[in-house]
Motif scaffolding. Structure first.
Motif, PDB file in Angstrom:
ATOM      1  N   ALA A   1      35.925 -10.959  73.226  1.00  0.00           N
ATOM      2  CA  ALA A   1      34.582 -11.368  72.823  1.00  0.00           C
ATOM      3  C   ALA A   1      33.548 -10.349  73.290  1.00  0.00           C
ATOM      4  O   ALA A   1      32.649  -9.969  72.529  1.00  0.00           O
ATOM      5  CB  ALA A   1      34.258 -12.749  73.387  1.00  0.00           C
TER       6      ALA A   1
ATOM      7  N   THR B   1      33.997  -7.193  73.817  1.00  0.00           N
ATOM      8  CA  THR B   1      34.108  -5.979  73.009  1.00  0.00           C
ATOM      9  C   THR B   1      33.304  -6.136  71.719  1.00  0.00           C
ATOM     10  O   THR B   1      32.572  -5.230  71.310  1.00  0.00           O
ATOM     11  CB  THR B   1      35.580  -5.688  72.675  1.00  0.00           C
ATOM     12  OG1 THR B   1      36.336  -5.778  73.876  1.00  0.00           O
ATOM     13  CG2 THR B   1      35.749  -4.307  72.076  1.00  0.00           C
ATOM     14  N   ALA B   2      33.418  -7.298  71.087  1.00  0.00           N
ATOM     15  CA  ALA B   2      32.660  -7.534  69.861  1.00  0.00           C
ATOM     16  C   ALA B   2      31.160  -7.587  70.139  1.00  0.00           C
ATOM     17  O   ALA B   2      30.360  -7.031  69.391  1.00  0.00           O
ATOM     18  CB  ALA B   2      33.118  -8.833  69.209  1.00  0.00           C
ATOM     19  N   MET B   3      30.790  -8.240  71.237  1.00  0.00           N
ATOM     20  CA  MET B   3      29.361  -8.442  71.519  1.00  0.00           C
ATOM     21  C   MET B   3      28.690  -7.152  71.989  1.00  0.00           C
ATOM     22  O   MET B   3      27.536  -6.905  71.670  1.00  0.00           O
ATOM     23  CB  MET B   3      29.198  -9.513  72.606  1.00  0.00           C
ATOM     24  CG  MET B   3      29.705 -10.880  72.228  1.00  0.00           C
ATOM     25  SD  MET B   3      28.662 -11.712  71.044  1.00  0.00           S
ATOM     26  CE  MET B   3      27.392 -12.348  72.133  1.00  0.00           C
TER      27      MET B   3
ATOM     28  N   ARG C   1      30.208  -3.879  71.783  1.00  0.00           N
ATOM     29  CA  ARG C   1      30.555  -2.700  70.992  1.00  0.00           C
ATOM     30  C   ARG C   1      30.586  -2.992  69.484  1.00  0.00           C
ATOM     31  O   ARG C   1      31.148  -2.228  68.731  1.00  0.00           O
ATOM     32  CB  ARG C   1      31.946  -2.195  71.413  1.00  0.00           C
ATOM     33  CG  ARG C   1      32.029  -1.652  72.823  1.00  0.00           C
ATOM     34  CD  ARG C   1      31.469  -0.242  72.881  1.00  0.00           C
ATOM     35  NE  ARG C   1      31.919   0.464  74.067  1.00  0.00           N
ATOM     36  CZ  ARG C   1      31.211   0.538  75.211  1.00  0.00           C
ATOM     37  NH1 ARG C   1      30.059  -0.072  75.305  1.00  0.00           N
ATOM     38  NH2 ARG C   1      31.679   1.216  76.241  1.00  0.00           N
ATOM     39  N   GLY C   2      30.025  -4.120  69.084  1.00  0.00           N
ATOM     40  CA  GLY C   2      30.133  -4.521  67.679  1.00  0.00           C
ATOM     41  C   GLY C   2      28.868  -4.304  66.875  1.00  0.00           C
ATOM     42  O   GLY C   2      28.744  -4.824  65.769  1.00  0.00           O
TER      43      GLY C   2
END
Lengths: 309, 269
Positions: free
Chosen positions: B91, B93-95, B97-98
């Motif tokens: 999560a 990583t998405a928040m 680096r997304g």
């Protein structure tokens, strides 16, 4: 160190842009199914009919909320009057949580201020010392508090030994014991945001006030406090909210006379005497109050950010 | 910031309040630790130092109950912390680096939900949920509930750490023909290690310590250490409870201390 992080929206790293759906899926699934879903389910349950041996009958009913707010006599056929029992319990919870918040502020503010004015390299050590007890099991902390405060406990022994008092002070099973327990449970939540706010405060302002012959306390009241207000508000909310719904401190330190919402809710789900829809309704009322407080604080925070930036 | 005279900053009495604060925070824990070494049968009188109550925890009449409870507590804590750390890392990583996306705020709200909803409400809701889908309460229900509410505790240190790492390291690796997967496992993960370890440890402690939610979803016949302790304390505080509490609080303090030093270490330099 946090070079890329502070830049906010515009320059956010997007290496995993195309994969973010998959990356977020597990957290969405787990929290959606096992936290958000259950809360919605609880909302539904609060409008169902109670089953006499715990559980529910799937039939729409407002009985749970009605029971919470109105008294219709023993057989339910009298004209409704306000039912004070549960409102009193809620009111007591708010009052106790408020007192615990005030106590945390009175002790937590000077502590946070003191830590924030230490040399920069020792501040993390102080913060660490304040937070360690928070990570110790809440149950163990509450039991330890009870052990310390009880009539034959070490505190009373000590006070009698020094000759300050002749007979033990009764603390356990009073409102004050509950407030003390709540204060003890959530104090770091007050210290940390206040500390963060005081650390950002520009002390040249205090110096300017002193140059203009403001007394120290005037400076604190008129200059420092308004500047760190967002931190204080955040701290108060972080202590108040969990205190209101707490179960252990009132249960172990308060005794039967100092019943709070947490115990009222717990009772509805224990054994056969329970009333699930009523417990769900009481939980919904608590949750609604908490969400209103959080929304209010988010708005305050947004306002503060706007005036700052 | 210009240097400001300490006399202007300092307030008389604030130091004393801070010391009082520390005394209040630590006195109950220190007292219970001391009394756990009490040789006396009574919790009131002091009769010298002994390890008798520690022995009682392991071999006494209640030892079997405590052993089972400790096994449940520790296995649940390890599994819940591992799962929630993995979920939180993905999560984060998405928040972090997304890029920007619409559901970012909603996602963050969902992740921090267990922190906002009062614990007793989460407990009631989870109980109702398992009941309504006809799931028998027991080890599995405790485990699932723990995985869910541990996620924010693992997420916060992990995302804080990731925000502190510039993505230029991974970009450089990918410029040199590393695949994104390689950049993730060989560059980002090692740099993330302190954040992940401290997230894991915090999730572990939070799971190990939980009483309220566990008490609601555990069902009859299964105990964790906190619910077993609560059951015993209802009949009065006994010396063996103080011994077991002292051991449990030592575990928490050791874990937090490790987490503190690990998260302080900076391997990006």
């Amino acid at each position: 160190m946090a070079a890329g992080a502070a830049s906010g929206g515009s320059a956010r790293a997007d290496t995993y842009k195309d994969a973010r759906g998959w990356l977020l899926l597990p957290s969405w699934a787990v929290l959606g199914i096992f936290v958000l879903g259950p809360v919605c389910m609880m909302l539904i349950y609060s409008f169902l009919t109670k089953e006499f041996r715990g559980g529910v009958i799937w039939e729409f009913s407002l009985a749970a909320y009605d029971q919470f707010f109105f008294d219709r006599g023993l057989f339910g056929d009298e004209p409704p009057s306000i039912e004070w029992t549960y409102i009193t319990i809620f009111w007591r919870s708010i009052w106790q949580a408020g007192a615990a918040t005030l106590l945390s502020l009175l002790i937590g503010f000077p502590t946070a201020y003191f830590i924030a004015t230490r040399p920069e390299n020792v501040r993390p050590v102080w913060v660490f010392l304040i937070t360690i007890p928070y990570w110790v099991n809440l149950l163990i902390r509450t039991v330890s508090m009870k052990f310390l405060l009880r009539d034959q406990g070490p505190l009373n022994d000590f006070l009698i030994g020094t000759g300050l008092i002749d007979s033990p002070i009764h603390i356990v099973n009073t409102n004050f014991a509950v407030q003390l327990g709540l204060f003890y449970s959530y104090l770091p939540f007050m210290v940390l945001p206040v500390y963060a706010a005081v650390e950002r405060y520009n002390f040249s302002l205090s110096e300017a006030a002193a140059d203009l012959y403001a007394s120290k306390w005037t400076t604190l009241r008129r200059i420092v406090l308004p500047a760190v207000k967002p931190g204080v508000v955040a701290g108060c909310i972080l202590v108040f909210v969990p205190s209101m719904g707490s179960f252990l401190a009132p249960d172990l330190l308060g005794g039967a006379k100092n019943f709070m919402i947490g115990s009222l809710i717990e009772e509805q789900f224990k054994g056969n005497a329970g009333n699930w829809p009523f417990g769900a309704a009481a939980s919904m009322i608590l949750l609604t109050m908490v969400l209103i407080i959080l929304m209010f604080s988010a708005r305050q925070q947004a306002k503060a950010d706007k005036t700052e930036g | 910031m210009a240097h400001v005279n300490d006399n202007i900053k300092a307030y008389k009495g604030f130091r004393s309040v801070t010391l009082l604060c520390l005394v209040v925070l630590y006195a109950p824990l220190v007292i219970v630790t001391i009394y756990s070494f009490n040789a006396s049968q009574s919790i009131t009188n002091w009769e010298g130092i002994s390890l008798r109550w520690y022995a009682d925890v392991f071999t006494g009449p209640e030892s079997e109950k405590f052993k089972v409870a400790a096994f449940n507590s520790f296995t649940i804590a390890i599994i819940a912390a591992t799962c929630s750390t993995a979920i939180a890392t993905l999560a984060a990583t998405a928040m972090v680096r997304g890029g920007n996306f619409k559901l970012r705020t909603v996602s963050f709200g969902l992740i921090s939900l267990p922190l906002m909803v009062p614990e007793i409400v989460t407990a009631v809701a989870t109980l109702i949920f398992f009941n309504s889908i006809g799931f028998t309460r027991g080890y599995m229900t405790i485990l699932v509930a723990h995985i869910a509410f541990c996620i924010p505790f693992a997420y916060l240190p992990i995302s804080a750490r990731m925000q502190g790492i510039e993505d230029s390291f991974e970009q450089a690796a990918m410029d040199l023909y590393a695949t994104r997967r390689q950049a993730f496992t060989k560059i980002l993960m090692p740099l993330m290690a302190p954040g992940i370890i401290s997230g894991f440890l915090l999730a572990f402690i939070v799971s190990l310590d939980d009483f309220i939610i566990t008490n609601f979803v555990k069902g009859a016949g299964i105990e964790t250490l906190p619910t077993a302790i609560f059951g015993s304390v209802k009949q009065g505080i006994k010396p063996n409870i103080m011994a077991i509490s002292t051991m449990l609080l030592s575990v928490s303090i050791v874990m937090v201390t490790i987490s503190y030093f690990v998260s302080k270490s900076d391997n990006t330099k």
